[in-house]
Design a protein around this motif. Sequence first.
Motif, short mmCIF file in Angstrom:
data_model
loop_
_atom_site.label_atom_id
_atom_site.label_comp_id
_atom_site.label_asym_id
_atom_site.label_seq_id
_atom_site.Cartn_x
_atom_site.Cartn_y
_atom_site.Cartn_z
N ARG A 233 10.95 0.52 0.28
CA ARG A 233 10.26 -0.16 -0.70
C ARG A 233 9.65 0.72 -2.02
O ARG A 233 9.75 0.43 -2.95
CB ARG A 233 9.51 -0.67 -0.47
CG ARG A 233 9.49 -2.58 0.01
CD ARG A 233 10.24 -2.68 0.30
NE ARG A 233 9.71 -3.86 -0.90
CZ ARG A 233 10.59 -4.57 -1.72
NH1 ARG A 233 12.46 -4.68 -1.57
NH2 ARG A 233 10.81 -5.08 -3.05
N HIS A 234 9.35 1.89 -1.74
CA HIS A 234 8.60 2.87 -2.47
C HIS A 234 7.65 2.70 -3.11
O HIS A 234 7.37 2.05 -4.31
CB HIS A 234 9.89 3.64 -3.88
CG HIS A 234 11.37 4.03 -3.17
ND1 HIS A 234 11.61 5.41 -3.48
CD2 HIS A 234 12.84 3.27 -3.50
CE1 HIS A 234 12.63 5.00 -2.78
NE2 HIS A 234 13.37 3.93 -2.38
N PRO A 235 6.56 1.72 -2.10
CA PRO A 235 5.77 1.43 -2.87
C PRO A 235 4.66 2.32 -3.11
O PRO A 235 4.54 3.61 -3.16
CB PRO A 235 5.22 1.13 -1.04
CG PRO A 235 5.86 2.21 -0.46
CD PRO A 235 6.90 2.05 -0.27
N ALA A 236 3.89 1.91 -4.41
CA ALA A 236 2.97 2.94 -5.16
C ALA A 236 1.65 2.41 -4.02
O ALA A 236 0.94 3.32 -3.70
CB ALA A 236 2.74 2.29 -6.18
N LEU A 237 1.65 1.59 -3.17
CA LEU A 237 0.42 1.16 -1.86
C LEU A 237 0.85 1.17 -1.09
O LEU A 237 2.11 0.19 -0.66
CB LEU A 237 -0.83 -0.37 -2.58
CG LEU A 237 -1.31 -0.12 -1.85
CD1 LEU A 237 -2.31 0.93 -2.17
CD2 LEU A 237 -2.19 -1.45 -2.41
N LEU A 238 0.86 1.42 0.32
CA LEU A 238 0.80 1.56 1.48
C LEU A 238 -0.33 0.83 1.78
O LEU A 238 -1.56 1.52 1.98
CB LEU A 238 1.90 2.41 2.01
CG LEU A 238 2.43 2.48 3.88
CD1 LEU A 238 3.50 1.66 3.55
CD2 LEU A 238 2.71 4.17 4.14
N LEU A 239 0.32 -0.55 3.34
CA LEU A 239 -0.73 -0.57 4.19
C LEU A 239 -0.43 -1.19 4.85
O LEU A 239 0.68 -1.71 5.45
CB LEU A 239 -1.01 -2.27 2.89
CG LEU A 239 -1.67 -2.34 2.09
CD1 LEU A 239 -1.38 -3.82 1.88
CD2 LEU A 239 -3.08 -1.94 1.72
N ALA A 240 -1.51 -0.19 6.07
CA ALA A 240 -1.22 -0.18 7.07
C ALA A 240 -2.08 -1.46 8.20
O ALA A 240 -3.30 -0.87 7.82
CB ALA A 240 -0.55 1.01 8.41
N ASP A 241 -1.83 -2.86 8.61
CA ASP A 241 -2.58 -3.11 10.25
C ASP A 241 -3.15 -2.31 11.61
O ASP A 241 -1.56 -2.05 12.05
CB ASP A 241 -2.42 -4.26 9.86
CG ASP A 241 -3.43 -5.43 10.40
OD1 ASP A 241 -4.55 -4.72 10.58
OD2 ASP A 241 -3.06 -6.40 10.89
#
Length: 175
Positions: free
Chosen positions: A163-171
Motif C-alpha cells: 500500500r506504500h503507507p506513510a504510517l505502518l501500524l503493527a499489532d
Amino acid sequence: MLLEVQHVRKEFQNRTLALTDASFSVSQGDFVSVIGPSGAGKTTLFRILNGSLRCDGGAILVNGVHFESADRKTRRAIQTTIGTIYQDFALVENATCRQNVLNACLPDMAFLPAVCGFFGKERVAEADALLDRVGLADKVHEPVKNLSGGQKQRVAIARALMRHPALLLADEPVA
C-alpha cells in the motif's frame, strides 16, 4: 507531524475503560512502540489509529487532519495512507503468498478486475519483489496455509508495504 494522538479515551459498552488519556506524536521516520500488559489497551489503540474503531474522546490527527471528524471521503483517503499488520495476520489461508500481497490492491481496483483477480503485470512484479524483500521469493506460489507463523507474518508485512503507507501500524509485531 505525521500522527498526533491527543488525550484519546475509549470506554466500551460494558463500562470497561480501555484508554483514559493516550497522547503522543509521531514524525516522519519515527519508530514508536506501545508496550504494556495484556488488557492495557494496545490493540484498542491500534484499532482506533487504523480507523476500525472510534474513540470516545480526544483527537487523532494525521498530517494535521482530524481523523475522527473527517467526512467519509477524507477519512478513507487517510486510511489508504496507513498500512496495517494484524496480530492474527488476517491472511487468506488457501490463497498463495502472492495473492495475499495483491489483496492489498483490492480497495483501489474497479469491481470487475478485482473480482476476476486481474492485478496487472506491474502489481504482480511489485508483489513478487516485496515477497523477495521479506525473504519469501521461493514461496510466491505457496498457499499461506503451508507456511510457518513467522513466514505468515512476513507475508502480512509485504501486504502492508504493498500500500506504500506513510504510517505502518503493527499489532504484536514480535509475538
